[in-house]
Design a protein around this motif. Structure first.
Motif, mmCIF file in Angstrom:
data_model
loop_
_atom_site.group_PDB
_atom_site.id
_atom_site.type_symbol
_atom_site.label_atom_id
_atom_site.label_comp_id
_atom_site.label_asym_id
_atom_site.label_seq_id
_atom_site.Cartn_x
_atom_site.Cartn_y
_atom_site.Cartn_z
ATOM 1 N N GLU A 90 -0.118 -8.369 3.257
ATOM 2 C CA GLU A 90 -0.072 -6.920 3.038
ATOM 3 C C GLU A 90 1.243 -6.330 3.564
ATOM 4 O O GLU A 90 1.665 -6.662 4.666
ATOM 5 C CB GLU A 90 -1.201 -6.220 3.787
ATOM 6 C CG GLU A 90 -2.594 -6.527 3.376
ATOM 7 C CD GLU A 90 -3.556 -5.823 4.321
ATOM 8 O OE1 GLU A 90 -3.737 -4.591 4.168
ATOM 9 O OE2 GLU A 90 -4.091 -6.486 5.224
ATOM 10 N N SER A 114 0.734 2.665 5.371
ATOM 11 C CA SER A 114 -0.715 2.858 5.234
ATOM 12 C C SER A 114 -1.486 2.702 6.535
ATOM 13 O O SER A 114 -2.658 2.323 6.521
ATOM 14 C CB SER A 114 -1.265 1.867 4.200
ATOM 15 O OG SER A 114 -1.013 0.521 4.606
ATOM 16 N N THR A 165 -4.340 2.297 -0.247
ATOM 17 C CA THR A 165 -4.525 0.852 -0.323
ATOM 18 C C THR A 165 -4.632 0.392 -1.776
ATOM 19 O O THR A 165 -5.164 1.103 -2.640
ATOM 20 C CB THR A 165 -5.782 0.417 0.442
ATOM 21 O OG1 THR A 165 -6.888 1.233 0.054
ATOM 22 C CG2 THR A 165 -5.575 0.527 1.950
ATOM 23 N N SER A 189 -6.375 -1.118 6.476
ATOM 24 C CA SER A 189 -5.100 -1.749 6.148
ATOM 25 C C SER A 189 -4.617 -2.555 7.351
ATOM 26 O O SER A 189 -4.731 -2.117 8.492
ATOM 27 C CB SER A 189 -4.076 -0.655 5.816
ATOM 28 O OG SER A 189 -2.791 -1.174 5.643
ATOM 29 N N SER A 217 1.923 -3.049 4.884
ATOM 30 C CA SER A 217 1.199 -1.860 5.340
ATOM 31 C C SER A 217 2.110 -0.833 5.985
ATOM 32 O O SER A 217 1.665 0.007 6.772
ATOM 33 C CB SER A 217 0.113 -2.281 6.345
ATOM 34 O OG SER A 217 -0.815 -3.160 5.754
ATOM 35 N N SER A 259 -0.496 -9.035 7.785
ATOM 36 C CA SER A 259 0.087 -7.774 7.336
ATOM 37 C C SER A 259 1.299 -7.417 8.173
ATOM 38 O O SER A 259 1.350 -7.691 9.371
ATOM 39 C CB SER A 259 -0.962 -6.657 7.452
ATOM 40 O OG SER A 259 -0.426 -5.424 7.024
ATOM 41 N N HIS A 277 0.855 -1.188 0.000
ATOM 42 C CA HIS A 277 0.000 0.000 0.000
ATOM 43 C C HIS A 277 0.891 1.239 0.000
ATOM 44 O O HIS A 277 0.996 1.971 0.995
ATOM 45 C CB HIS A 277 -0.924 -0.013 1.210
ATOM 46 C CG HIS A 277 -1.747 -1.259 1.349
ATOM 47 N ND1 HIS A 277 -2.491 -1.785 0.315
ATOM 48 C CD2 HIS A 277 -1.943 -2.094 2.403
ATOM 49 C CE1 HIS A 277 -3.125 -2.884 0.728
ATOM 50 N NE2 HIS A 277 -2.795 -3.091 1.987
#
Length: 365
Positions: A159, A164, A140, A174, A161, A181, A135
């Motif tokens: 993810e 984010s 995102t 997120s 992140s 993540s 992201h």
């Protein structure tokens, strides 16, 4: 000079609370794996909407430990492939390499600078085990399309992140858009520690348990080691700092959006390509990134006029010496982005006066 990011001024706003939090840790006599980390993990998991948050030493470790845990679970093996955007900070790719897995680069979309979901499927092979969407800059990725592809091929979604914190896609934040993540709390992030720090968020109980053990020497119980782990833990002082700053994160995001909206509405220069925004709540504006074919010239002009800017990032991963085996490959969209992007100052404490000055100087370019 208008600084790109004034961390001293950002943290000065919370100085008294940060000092109190630090004092609380010092006076407790407990500095690793104590109550501050446990409470921050609960608060951050609640913020992200996940069952678990596991504090680790930094954002790179978060991603490394996720992939390592999947190997311990038998979901991945040496030589398996992980799809990752070609346009990203190199940490996203290092985590894959350090687990003896193979990064498969996918071009970004030129409008969002995020992984192009329409190019993912053609890169999937029998050895593909996960998609790692990043992201980037605070927006995102198109998770509807990515989730659909992952379900079709039974792939994990990991993810990144790191940029984010707090961004939404649909009704989820997120950190809660895939299977797991990784977050960074590097000081310059929207949720930044006063040193290094990171976290993993997930709803998977087994995965969380293994990641927690792996980051603690492979131990789930003192002096008993299930895995050949590492030392990657979020310490008590950084946890206490983050607890203070987490309570102000939504305010930070609101302030950044106000600056970003001012830029978007008032920068009027045909030489400048402004960021594309899918939806306001999809973007938390970790960075405000413009693009121009004369990037270096523009950066010098802004510097000469008292405005500090940075480039995120000047060299794409496939052109780095660390991945010299990729140096002869061509990812045209990524290369165009890396040659043209420029990040303008943006932070929760940037004044309207400074923001107006930046806009006026850009419009005169």
């Amino acid at each position: 000079m208008i600084p790109f990011l004034d961390l001293k001024n950002i943290n000065a706003e919370y100085r008294a609370e940060l000092i109190n939090a630090c004092t609380r840790v010092i006076d407790s006599g407990w500095y690793i794996q104590g109550n501050e980390c446990k409470e921050f993990e609960k608060e951050f998991a609640n913020y992200c909407g996940t069952k678990h948050a596991i504090g680790v030493a930094n954002g790179l470790d978060a991603l490394i430990l996720i992939l390592r845990a999947y190997k311990e679970m038998g979901i991945m093996s040496d030589g398996d492939e992980v799809i990752v955007p070609a346009n990203t900070y190199i940490a996203s790719i290092l985590a894959i390499s350090q687990n003896n897995l193979v990064p498969i680069l996918v071009e970004p979309s030129l409008d969002t600078y995020l992984i192009n979901p329409d190019e993912i499927e053609e890169k999937i092979t029998p050895k593909t085990k996960a998609i790692l969407p990043v992201h980037l800059y605070g927006q995102t990725c198109d998770m509807d399309k990515i989730v659909k592809i992952a379900k079709k091929y039974n792939l994990k979604i990991i993810e990144d992140s790191a940029q984010s914190h707090g961004a939404y896609f649909g009704y989820k934040r997120s950190g809660n858009l895939g299977d797991v993540s990784g977050f960074s709390f590097y000081p310059g992030k929207n949720l930044g520690a006063l040193g290094d720090g990171g976290a993993v968020t997930t709803n998977d109980d087994e995965l969380a348990q293994i990641i927690r053990a792996l980051g603690n020497y492979g131990s789930h119980k003192k002096y008993e080691n299930l895995y050949k782990g590492v030392n990657s833990r979020l310490d008590e002082i950084q946890s206490a700092m983050l607890r203070v700053k987490l309570s102000y994160l939504d305010k930070e995001i609101k302030n950044r959006r106000e600056i970003a909206n001012y830029y978007l509405q008032n920068i009027k220069n045909e030489k400048i390509i402004l960021p594309f925004v899918r939806k306001e709540d999809n973007h938390v504006w970790h960075l405000f990134v413009i693009r121009t074919s004369k990037r270096d010239e523009l950066q010098k002009y802004l510097s000469d006029n008292g405005i500090q800017t940075l480039i995120h990032y000047p060299i794409p991963p496939h052109k780095q010496n660390a991945y010299k085996e990729w140096n002869n490959k061509c990812y045209k969209v990524s290369e165009k982005i890396h040659h043209e992007v420029l990040s303008l100052p943006i932070s929760g404490v940037q004044s309207l006066e400074d923001t107006k000055k930046i806009v006026n100087i850009i419009n005169e370019y």
